[in-house]
Write an enzyme that holds these catalytic residues in place. Sequence first.
Site, PDB file in Angstrom:
ATOM      1  N   GLU A   1       0.345  -1.342   0.344  1.00 30.98           N
ATOM      2  CA  GLU A   1      -0.200  -0.379  -0.518  1.00 30.98           C
ATOM      3  C   GLU A   1       0.786   1.416  -0.285  1.00 30.98           C
ATOM      4  O   GLU A   1       0.694   2.136  -0.766  1.00 30.98           O
ATOM      5  CB  GLU A   1      -0.967  -0.107   1.148  1.00 30.98           C
ATOM      6  CG  GLU A   1      -2.018  -1.409   1.558  1.00 30.98           C
ATOM      7  CD  GLU A   1      -2.398  -0.964  -0.475  1.00 30.98           C
ATOM      8  OE1 GLU A   1      -2.905  -0.456  -1.176  1.00 30.98           O
ATOM      9  OE2 GLU A   1      -3.181  -2.034  -0.540  1.00 30.98           O
TER      10      GLU A   1
ATOM     11  N   ASP B   1      -5.268  -3.777  -9.215  1.00 30.28           N
ATOM     12  CA  ASP B   1      -4.525  -2.797  -9.489  1.00 30.28           C
ATOM     13  C   ASP B   1      -4.255  -3.272 -11.161  1.00 30.28           C
ATOM     14  O   ASP B   1      -4.720  -1.927 -11.626  1.00 30.28           O
ATOM     15  CB  ASP B   1      -3.212  -2.849  -8.655  1.00 30.28           C
ATOM     16  CG  ASP B   1      -3.688  -2.727  -7.630  1.00 30.28           C
ATOM     17  OD1 ASP B   1      -4.225  -2.279  -7.020  1.00 30.28           O
ATOM     18  OD2 ASP B   1      -2.387  -3.419  -6.942  1.00 30.28           O
TER      19      ASP B   1
END
Length: 412
Positions: free
Chosen positions: A106, A201
């Site tokens: 992250e 993603d």
Amino acid sequence: MSGRLGHRSDTIRVAAPVGDLPPRSIGPVERTRRAPRRSGRSPGVTVGRVFGVPLHLNSSMVLLALLVTVLYAEFARRQLDLPQIAGYLIGFGFVVSLLGSVLLHELGHALTARRYGIGVRGITLELLGGYTEMDRDAPSPRVDLLVSLAGPAVSAVLGVAAVAATLALPDRTVLNQLAFQLAVSNVIVALFNILPGLPLDGGRALRAAVWAATGDRHRATEIAGWVGRAVAVGTVLLVALLTLWGFLAPLALPLMLLVAFTLWRGAGQSIRVARVSRRLPLIDLARLARPALSVPTGTPLAEAERRRGAGPRPDAAVLVADSAGRPVGLVDPAAAGAVPVERRPWLAVDAVARSLDGLPAMPVGLDGERVLEFVRTHPGAQYVVTSGEDVVGILHIADLAQLLEPHRKMNT
């Protein structure tokens, strides 16, 4: 007819504009809900800051920590012939290492976003991994692509490092087993996240590519969302086959199905957000807000309804004005409708009105994105639309929802 709102002008607050997609990423699953912290669900317990980014732990992380600790403890105890307490300590150590890997994933998103001028509200670790919340969307396909792939790139680097450590450490030792599990976890996270479908993603990378090719971010988001739904269905089929063939433990089946369900829901939300965002330019508060009919305090309800019916808009909102002519209340249609017809000539509008102080006020000049952000920040059923100190009308959230999603069934 507009009313006067002299004592509320200092309470009008305009929230920052938003983009068309919720800029949150999650490892291993990315989700697509944007909600300002002050109006959304709690991110969990704030445990500190990493590189200036607030770090939160969601309560669901406790469930994941317990589950992984127990499962890995039993695995490590059998593989290494250790006492039970040692197995649990190793399991807990693996959880800490796994959380560190997710945090670094992250941080890859967060620091890359910040590098391109996108503010980061925080990182939250939770049941299925974690997510990074940013205060706006990427300004270009290139930046969107770089931010999206930064997380999987970090996981890939960690996976390669863990593979090297596994090969270097003596076989069937505690450190060797921890390195092996970290290698497998990070490689799986990296590979799974680059699958080309939102909310992963890789889906954001696909969106960036389609956005660059077509110049239409909304269409790119919708396409990547549908691909994400295909990925979710494929995940269910793959999990079912792996379970039938004995490659996946039945105990892991519920967690994998939860991942697939989260993918499906996130993809659907991406599609919905894209469609809604395409209609944001249609929002015109001056036309969308219901006009306001102002009546003096003490006016009988029947008389107020007669005046509204005689006007050009029978759906006009009825405001109650004080002796100085300032609107102080709004007649509640549900409360007014519940009053028997024979009582309405004898009941003052004040009895079925709510104070305007309890309603958020938004300026009539807000564009679609700012209106949506204002509604998210100040959730409610009705809003006072103002021009300076004048009341232009009352915006009903149902009218806004109908404009943005005309084909969606609304609760009445």
